[in-house]
Structures are given as C-alpha cells and as structure tokens.
Scaffold this active site. Structure first.
Site, PDB file in Angstrom:
ATOM      1  N   LYS A   1      -9.965 -13.853 -65.584  1.00  0.00           N
ATOM      2  CA  LYS A   1      -8.808 -13.718 -64.697  1.00  0.00           C
ATOM      3  C   LYS A   1      -8.513 -12.248 -64.401  1.00  0.00           C
ATOM      4  CE  LYS A   1      -7.953 -17.979 -63.857  1.00  0.00           C
ATOM      5  NZ  LYS A   1      -8.083 -18.499 -62.469  1.00  0.00           N
TER       6      LYS A   1
ATOM      7  N   ASN B   1      -9.362 -21.575 -56.103  1.00  0.00           N
ATOM      8  CA  ASN B   1      -8.379 -22.092 -57.045  1.00  0.00           C
ATOM      9  C   ASN B   1      -8.987 -22.627 -58.334  1.00  0.00           C
ATOM     10  OD1 ASN B   1      -5.881 -23.750 -57.953  1.00  0.00           O
ATOM     11  ND2 ASN B   1      -7.416 -25.319 -57.494  1.00  0.00           N
TER      12      ASN B   1
ATOM     13  N   TYR C   1     -11.388 -16.805 -70.692  1.00  0.00           N
ATOM     14  CA  TYR C   1     -10.533 -17.095 -69.534  1.00  0.00           C
ATOM     15  C   TYR C   1      -9.715 -15.858 -69.161  1.00  0.00           C
ATOM     16  CZ  TYR C   1      -6.706 -19.301 -66.876  1.00  0.00           C
ATOM     17  OH  TYR C   1      -5.768 -19.642 -65.915  1.00  0.00           O
TER      18      TYR C   1
END
Length: 256
Positions: free
Chosen positions: A164, A95, A160
């Site tokens: 992802k 996470n 980022y």
C-alpha cells in the site's frame, strides 16, 4: 444507493474497476452505474447477481468478467473486452486487494510474491494498458486504492502495508509520467471501512471502540462513504488534482 452528489460528466464514460464485484468494489460499481457510466469490472468470484440487480435498478448493466488479476495477460484481455464493449477506457479504478493477516517469520518468498502480485503489480500494468486510450481521448483519471495502514504503521500484515505504501509512490510517479497527456493519477486512502469481510474476520467490540477513539469523527466508516470521493476523483470536478493521496478515514491520520 443514495448519493449526496451527482457527477454529470461521468455519464457515458468507459470505466474499468478491479475487484468490482464484492466489498468496497461492488459499491464502486454501483456508484458509477448510477452516474450512467459504462462500467466493466473483473472479479474472481461470480458477480452475476450483482449485475442483475444493478440492471434492474438502473437499467444499466455492468460488464462482469471473471479474472485473476495476478494473471496479467488475462487482465489485459479483460481490459480489451471492456474497450470493445464500451469504447476507450477513460476511468480506471485499481481497487482489488488482499489484506490477509500474516506473521513475519512464517511468510515465504512465494507468499511475498503473491501479496505483491495482488496488491501492487496490477496497478502498474492496468495503467500501462489504459495510457493509449486516455491519451487518444485527451483526458483520463486513474484512481489507485491505497490505505492508511502504512501511515499508521499497522502490524499484522507487513506485506500488505508495504504494497500500500508502494501504491502511493507509484501514483506519484505515474502522475508525473502521464500529466503531459492530461491523465490524472490519484490515490484514495481509506481508513477502516467496515465491509462484511471486515466484520466477519476482524471486527470485535474492543477493536472497534479503540479505532473509533482514534478517529476525529466518531462514526463507523461504511463502504458507501468511499463511493462519492472516488466519483469525485474520476470526474472533472477534480480536474487539477493529480499525484495526491485523498484520505477518507474519519480523521485518524492528518496530512499536510
């Protein structure tokens, strides 16, 4: 926490969560604790208060270990401690992430490496670490938190967005790699989840209105909305799902 579903098979399972002490991660920790799972999590900041509250509320204290997930040896050591305390890890939730905003021109090589070391590299090495546990148990579920940011082509944090996207690719590769051992690997793709951090740093009335207009469901997504889908992917309710990207975004992106 009030959940609409309960997953009995998660009771007693050994669960390891990265970034499980704040934001969405704290809600995930509570969700698994509420199922009766044996939860261990890592977090850089102190999460003793969370553990105290969950123990008082559920009579089930999670194991908190302070850890910087960019230090792979420290991360492996934390997973070994979790295994010693709770038995072989059968549910892994990757996470932890950092979505700090940045420009293209001002981002250095060191900044890039740090972004990948937080947002992508741990997912590979935690999976590597739990493979033997899950193989010996005869089952396992790995849940990698990705994001719809790359599906939307968002701007303002390209490292980022890239990481992802990489998580989704890694998920599919690991699903094929580990499926023969009855280990499932799925990605969870949240939309704009309004955590305290998001509200403090980036939520404005104008930005929120514009985003809600893009959602089919015109409601704010809160951390609680991410818990049940994660529990579903961890449980045997999703036993024939692997290599998938489960989108929880109110209907911003459409797959298929």
């Amino acid at each position: 926490m009030k959940l609409s579903s309960h997953f009995d098979d998660l009771k007693g399972q050994s669960v390891f969560i990265t970034g499980g002490g704040s934001g969405i991660g704290a809600w995930l920790t509570e969700g698994f604790v509420a199922q009766g799972a044996k939860v261990a999590f890592v977090q850089r900041s102190d999460a003793t208060e969370l553990c105290d509250r969950l123990e008082a509320q559920y009579d089930n204290r999670p194991l908190f270990m302070a850890c910087d997930i960019t230090d792979i040896e420290a991360l492996r050591s934390s997973m070994a401690k979790a295994r010693e305390a709770h038995g072989p890890i059968t549910v892994l939730v990757n996470n932890a992430a950092s979505d700090n905003r940045h420009s293209l021109e001002e981002f250095s090589v060191e900044d890039w490496d740090q972004a990948i070391n937080i947002n992508l590299r741990p997912h590979f090495f935690t999976a590597q670490e739990v493979q033997k546990d899950m193989q010996e148990a005869g089952h396992g579920s790995i849940i990698n938190f990705s994001s719809i940011s790359y599906m939307m082509g968002n701007e303002g944090y390209p490292a980022y967005v890239a990481s992802k996207s990489g998580i989704t690719g890694l998920t599919r590769g690991l699903a094929r790699e580990l499926g023969k051992h009855k280990i499932r690997v799925n990605a969870l793709m949240p939309g704009w989840v309004l955590t305290d951090r998001q509200r403090e740093l980036w939520v404005t009335p104008e930005a929120l209105e514009a985003h809600l207009e893009r959602q089919c469901l015109k409601e704010e997504i809160v951390p609680d909305d991410i818990v049940a889908p994660t529990l579903f992917l961890a449980s045997s309710a999703s036993r024939m799902m692997t290599g998938q990207a489960l989108v929880v975004d109110g209907g911003v992106v459409v797959t298929g």
